[in-house]
Enzyme design. Structure first.
Site, short mmCIF file in Angstrom:
data_model
loop_
_atom_site.label_atom_id
_atom_site.label_comp_id
_atom_site.label_asym_id
_atom_site.label_seq_id
_atom_site.Cartn_x
_atom_site.Cartn_y
_atom_site.Cartn_z
N LYS A 72 0.64 -1.19 0.26
CA LYS A 72 0.13 0.07 0.11
C LYS A 72 0.86 1.11 0.01
O LYS A 72 1.83 1.48 0.69
CB LYS A 72 -0.94 0.06 1.17
CG LYS A 72 -2.05 1.13 1.28
CD LYS A 72 -2.90 0.93 2.11
CE LYS A 72 -2.53 1.61 3.54
NZ LYS A 72 -2.66 3.12 3.86
N ASP A 121 -3.52 4.27 -1.95
CA ASP A 121 -4.48 4.76 -0.96
C ASP A 121 -4.35 6.31 -1.08
O ASP A 121 -3.76 6.79 0.05
CB ASP A 121 -4.05 4.04 0.34
CG ASP A 121 -5.24 4.45 1.37
OD1 ASP A 121 -6.40 4.77 1.02
OD2 ASP A 121 -4.93 4.33 2.55
N LYS A 159 -7.21 8.23 -1.49
CA LYS A 159 -8.54 8.58 -0.94
C LYS A 159 -9.20 9.52 -1.90
O LYS A 159 -9.44 10.86 -1.29
CB LYS A 159 -8.71 8.58 0.30
CG LYS A 159 -8.20 7.76 1.09
CD LYS A 159 -8.32 7.88 2.75
CE LYS A 159 -8.26 6.65 3.78
NZ LYS A 159 -6.81 6.23 3.70
N ASP A 179 -13.30 14.22 -5.16
CA ASP A 179 -13.50 15.61 -5.82
C ASP A 179 -14.69 15.46 -6.86
O ASP A 179 -15.42 14.42 -6.76
CB ASP A 179 -12.07 15.64 -6.41
CG ASP A 179 -11.83 17.13 -6.89
OD1 ASP A 179 -12.55 17.89 -7.48
OD2 ASP A 179 -10.71 17.67 -6.56
N THR A 229 -12.14 5.65 10.35
CA THR A 229 -12.28 5.05 11.51
C THR A 229 -11.81 5.96 12.87
O THR A 229 -11.98 5.67 13.83
CB THR A 229 -11.49 3.70 11.81
OG1 THR A 229 -10.18 3.86 11.32
CG2 THR A 229 -12.18 2.53 10.83
N ARG A 245 3.03 -1.17 10.43
CA ARG A 245 4.20 -1.42 11.29
C ARG A 245 4.54 -2.66 11.88
O ARG A 245 5.70 -3.00 12.10
CB ARG A 245 3.94 -0.50 12.64
CG ARG A 245 4.04 0.95 12.04
CD ARG A 245 3.54 1.96 12.97
NE ARG A 245 1.90 1.89 12.85
CZ ARG A 245 1.29 2.62 13.48
NH1 ARG A 245 1.63 3.44 14.35
NH2 ARG A 245 -0.14 2.63 13.54
O1 C5P Z 1 1.10 0.42 11.03
P1 C5P Z 1 -0.34 -0.05 10.74
O2 C5P Z 1 -0.61 -1.39 10.51
O3 C5P Z 1 -1.44 0.74 11.93
O4 C5P Z 1 -0.61 0.65 9.53
C1 C5P Z 1 -2.28 0.59 8.93
C2 C5P Z 1 -2.21 1.33 7.59
O5 C5P Z 1 -3.89 1.46 7.24
C3 C5P Z 1 -1.73 2.72 7.68
O6 C5P Z 1 -1.30 3.11 6.23
C4 C5P Z 1 -3.21 3.51 8.05
O7 C5P Z 1 -3.11 4.67 7.29
C5 C5P Z 1 -4.26 2.49 7.13
N1 C5P Z 1 -5.42 2.75 7.85
C6 C5P Z 1 -5.79 2.42 9.02
N2 C5P Z 1 -7.26 2.62 9.62
C7 C5P Z 1 -7.85 2.96 8.63
C8 C5P Z 1 -7.72 3.27 7.23
C9 C5P Z 1 -6.30 3.24 7.00
O8 C5P Z 1 -4.92 2.12 9.83
N3 C5P Z 1 -9.20 2.94 8.88
#
Ligand code: C5P
Length: 235
Positions: free
Chosen positions: A34, A61, A63, A66, A120, A215
């Site tokens: 992503k 991603d 988003k 527009d 979220t 992460r």
């Molecule tokens: O590091 P982590 O596993 O928390 O990363 C989750 C990824 O998913 C990040 O790129 C974050 O921006 C994205 N994301 C999220 N929650 C959402 C939508 C996207 O954590 N509701």
């Protein structure tokens, strides 16, 4: 299904060198990465092209939200870059969603247009302040219906929402409608800044077709081992 088809690794970094290091460390354990607004803003299309040229699939991603003409044009450009999945905000409305889907279909087979319903990070109180009545789940269901009726190929949703969506729209979704779920943490690991997390197995059981993991993989001492452990939990 090969569990690798379900795993998306979030490259939340600012340099191509950092991205390359993660991709090399993950090796064959993931097929899809992503690229979000951080890496894209820092490095732009070359970061995407490099991944695509190396045989990886890219989930762009950004988003989009527009007017339909602008979003359609952006989707055409994303298709040119060779991405496999991208996001639009469902709240951009039916005409915008339709323009995104039509641009994707015209440009490339198998480019998935995924609709983001409610971020979220927002709760019921936040929705009230931007003028929306009803709770988050109502809004998620309403926007998912809009995404579905305008041809979107899936939505981004938390595991909790995934379960509600499958329950509400199970039949209409059919086999291929994607539910892409972030906020996933392998059993026993830390939460970082994610407030509500689920394990990979819980996300799939709730109805997710894909999980986004950042992460826990990208900051692991052995990213490939971590990715393999996750695959083992969803295979
Ligand atoms: O590091 P982590 O596993 O928390 O990363 C989750 C990824 O998913 C990040 O790129 C974050 O921006 C994205 N994301 C999220 N929650 C959402 C939508 C996207 O954590 N509701």
């Amino acid at each position: 299904m090969d569990p690798r088809q379900r795993l998306i690794v979030a490259l939340d970094v600012s340099t191509p060198a950092a991205a390359r290091k993660i991709v090399a460390a993950v090796g064959d354990s993931a097929l899809t990465y992503k690229v979000g607004m951080q890496l894209y803003t820092a490095e732009g299309p070359p970061a995407v092209r490099e991944l695509v040229d190396s045989g990886r699939r890219v989930f762009l991603d950004l988003k989009y939200h527009d007017i339909p003409n602008t979003v359609g044009a952006a989707v055409r450009e994303a298709a040119q870059l060779g991405v496999s999945m991208l996001t639009v905000h469902a709240s951009g409305g039916g005409k915008m969603l339709r323009a995104a889907v039509e641009a994707a279909l015209a440009a490339k087979l198998n480019l998935l247009v995924l609709a983001v319903t409610v971020l979220t990070s927002l709760d019921d109180g936040d929705l009230g302040k931007i003028g929306l009545r009803g709770g988050v789940l109502d809004q998620v269901l309403r926007l998912a219906a809009l995404a579905l009726s305008n041809g979107c190929h899936g939505v981004v949703a938390s595991a909790q929402e995934a379960a509600a969506l499958r329950k509400e729209f199970g039949q209409e979704f059919g086999r291929d409608f994607a539910i892409v779920t972030p906020g996933v943490r392998p059993a026993g690991s830390g939460h970082d800044d994610q407030a509500r997390v689920v394990t990979p197995a819980e996300a799939i059981a709730a109805g997710a077709s894909h999980i986004v993991v950042g992460r826990p993989i990208t900051e692991a001492s052995d990213p490939a081992a971590e990715a393999r452990a996750i695959l083992g939990q969803i295979g």
